[in-house]
Design a protein around this motif. Structure first.
Motif, PDB file in Angstrom:
ATOM      1  N   THR A   1      -1.400  -4.116  -5.243  1.00 15.91           N
ATOM      2  CA  THR A   1      -1.461  -3.639  -3.861  1.00 15.91           C
ATOM      3  C   THR A   1      -0.403  -2.606  -3.518  1.00 15.91           C
ATOM      4  OG1 THR A   1      -0.108  -5.517  -3.128  1.00 15.91           O
ATOM      5  CG2 THR A   1      -2.500  -5.786  -3.032  1.00 15.91           C
ATOM      6  N   GLY A   2       0.291  -2.069  -4.515  1.00 16.09           N
ATOM      7  CA  GLY A   2       1.327  -1.079  -4.223  1.00 16.09           C
ATOM      8  C   GLY A   2       2.442  -1.655  -3.367  1.00 16.09           C
ATOM      9  N   THR A   3       2.912  -2.847  -3.725  1.00 12.11           N
ATOM     10  CA  THR A   3       3.950  -3.528  -2.949  1.00 12.11           C
ATOM     11  C   THR A   3       5.322  -3.292  -3.583  1.00 12.11           C
ATOM     12  OG1 THR A   3       2.378  -5.231  -2.246  1.00 12.11           O
ATOM     13  CG2 THR A   3       4.724  -5.752  -2.041  1.00 12.11           C
ATOM     14  N   TYR A   4       6.254  -2.843  -2.752  1.00 11.06           N
ATOM     15  CA  TYR A   4       7.595  -2.496  -3.239  1.00 11.06           C
ATOM     16  C   TYR A   4       8.665  -3.001  -2.279  1.00 11.06           C
ATOM     17  CZ  TYR A   4       5.148   0.956  -6.161  1.00 11.06           C
ATOM     18  OH  TYR A   4       4.320   1.568  -7.059  1.00 11.06           O
TER      19      TYR A   4
ATOM     20  N   SER B   1       8.284   9.948   0.085  1.00  8.86           N
ATOM     21  CA  SER B   1       8.714  11.044  -0.779  1.00  8.86           C
ATOM     22  C   SER B   1      10.144  11.475  -0.501  1.00  8.86           C
ATOM     23  CB  SER B   1       7.775  12.249  -0.618  1.00  8.86           C
ATOM     24  OG  SER B   1       7.926  12.836   0.661  1.00  8.86           O
ATOM     25  N   ASP B   2      10.739  10.942   0.555  1.00  7.42           N
ATOM     26  CA  ASP B   2      12.127  11.279   0.889  1.00  7.42           C
ATOM     27  C   ASP B   2      13.044  10.771  -0.227  1.00  7.42           C
ATOM     28  OD1 ASP B   2      14.810  11.187   1.996  1.00  7.42           O
ATOM     29  OD2 ASP B   2      13.900  11.423   3.971  1.00  7.42           O
TER      30      ASP B   2
ATOM     31  N   ASN C   1       0.839  -1.210   0.000  1.00  2.00           N
ATOM     32  CA  ASN C   1       0.000   0.000   0.000  1.00  2.00           C
ATOM     33  C   ASN C   1       0.868   1.253   0.000  1.00  2.00           C
ATOM     34  OD1 ASN C   1      -2.688   0.916  -0.211  1.00  2.00           O
ATOM     35  ND2 ASN C   1      -2.643   1.614   1.909  1.00  2.00           N
ATOM     36  N   LEU C   2       1.851   1.249  -0.884  1.00  2.00           N
ATOM     37  CA  LEU C   2       2.787   2.372  -0.977  1.00  2.00           C
ATOM     38  C   LEU C   2       2.684   3.076  -2.324  1.00  2.00           C
ATOM     39  CD1 LEU C   2       6.093   1.052   0.649  1.00  2.00           C
ATOM     40  CD2 LEU C   2       4.098   2.115   1.732  1.00  2.00           C
ATOM     41  N   GLY C   3       3.210   4.280  -2.339  1.00  2.00           N
ATOM     42  CA  GLY C   3       3.333   5.114  -3.524  1.00  2.00           C
ATOM     43  C   GLY C   3       4.268   6.254  -3.173  1.00  2.00           C
TER      44      GLY C   3
END
Length: 377
Positions: free
Chosen positions: A215-218, A197-198, A163-165
């Motif tokens: 799922t926005g998995t990274y 955003s860093d 659940n990232l972006g």
């Protein structure tokens, strides 16, 4: 609790079923058309996740003057999971992120992020897969940190965070390299919010999964990231993790309940054309209705008291989570057999449910970790 505690007063004006009901409506109308794309990895449903937040799905479990109640959050997640298991997992990520912020004693952090997380204006996840394994002796912490003026410098990498972006946040834990702890001799640990955003944080797409690619998995790499004191959730992390761990695990029951419910729906849908032959299968929809009712009743009872410190309560939480994962796989397996060849088509959701169910059984804490935790407790 700062702004997070205040935000729950607004949610309490609505009875819990109205939140779950509105979430179910949004899931049917807006999420269902996206489910195949989410499963295939071509869609990340950010706007629908924000719609769920507006409906109250992410804020109902925020502690209010001490107690916390996870029932509505689990019911809402189950309603999402009945349509899309991958999105139910993202719902767990978001509600768990809210759970972290809500329980932090860092009032500046709560004021800055509380309403943003609980309303869905800011999305994010939970990076505790590695730490949760570490705390139970399965692997070592992958992030290291050193104290500097105004915060910490953190380095290392996490293989999977969901659940990232680029504008998301997630909570995770690092081991202090400059603090060897006290009598135990164990390294100190600190829990913090990571800001995607860093520029010193890199998100790397993962190789394709069996399911859950939307799922926005990274993979997340920290290259000497400065984490200011304003982003520290807990220092030390140990007592904080003990406080939030039951909620962390109980909230996952929403994923399982949603998947099981739709597997029952699938079996019911094929009863008319295939019931004459499906009646010879050993597992029938009625069996899973009874099982789902038992799991839901036990979940709702435990979810009323997530701060319970008794060891018997903790064992019940672990045992429930284990049963929920195993029941998900069993229900999805039965749904596939009831569907027969039609369920084997890529276009049929029965095979998607099977893949999603296996995820419920292997996401941290996985079946094998839960069994270890029961054996050790």
């Amino acid at each position: 609790m700062g702004s997070l505690a205040l935000s729950r007063a607004e949610v309490l004006d609505q009875p819990a079923p109205s939140i779950a009901g509105e979430v179910a409506r949004i899931a049917r109308e807006q999420l269902a058309p996206l489910a195949a794309g989410i499963d295939a990895g071509t869609v990340y449903p950010a706007e629908v996740l924000r719609e769920f937040g507006v409906a109250g799905a992410w804020g109902s479990h925020v502690p209010h003057e001490g107690p916390a109640d996870l029932r509505c959050a689990i019911q809402a997640m189950a309603a999402i999971g009945e349509v899309c298991g991958a999105t139910a997992f993202m719902a767990w990520c978001q509600t768990t992120l809210v759970w972290y912020a809500a329980n932090s004693t860092n009032l500046k952090l709560a004021k800055r992020f509380g309403d943003a997380f609980s309303t869905g204006r800011v999305l994010g996840g939970t990076g505790l897969s590695n730490p949760m394994k570490s705390f139970f002796g399965i692997e070592k912490l992958k992030l290291k940190g050193k104290k500097v003026d105004g915060g910490y410098i953190v380095r290392g990498a996490l293989p999977w965070v969901s659940n990232l972006g680029p504008d998301h946040y997630f909570g995770t834990i690092f081991e202090r390299e400059d603090d060897q702890g006290i009598a135990s001799g164990e390294p100190g640990t600190v829990m913090f919010l990571a800001d995607c955003s860093d520029p010193a944080i890199t998100l790397t797409p993962c190789k394709p999964f069996l399911a859950m690619d939307g799922t926005g998995t990274y993979g997340v790499q920290f290259r000497d990231v400065f984490v200011p004191d304003e982003l520290i959730l807990a220092d030390p992390a140990g007592p904080f993790v003990k406080k939030i761990r039951a909620g962390f695990i109980l909230l996952q029951a929403g994923m399982a309940l949603g998947v099981i419910r739709d597997c029952i729906n699938i079996m019911d849908e094929v009863d008319n054309p295939l019931g004459h032959i499906n009646r010879y299968l050993p597992q029938q929809p009625v069996h899973f209705r009874d099982l789902a009712a038992e799991l839901e009743a036990e979940t709702m009872a435990l979810a009323r008291d997530p701060y319970n410190e008794e060891e018997t309560y903790w064992r019940k939480v672990i045992a429930l989570r284990l049963r929920a994962g195993e029941a998900s796989v069993a229900a999805a397996h039965a749904a596939m057999l009831h569907c027969g060849a039609r369920g084997y088509l890529k276009s049929h959701r029965a095979q998607r449910r099977l893949r999603e169910a296996y995820f419920v059984a292997i996401v941290t804490p996985a079946t094998k970790q839960l069994r270890k935790m029961l054996a050790d407790s």
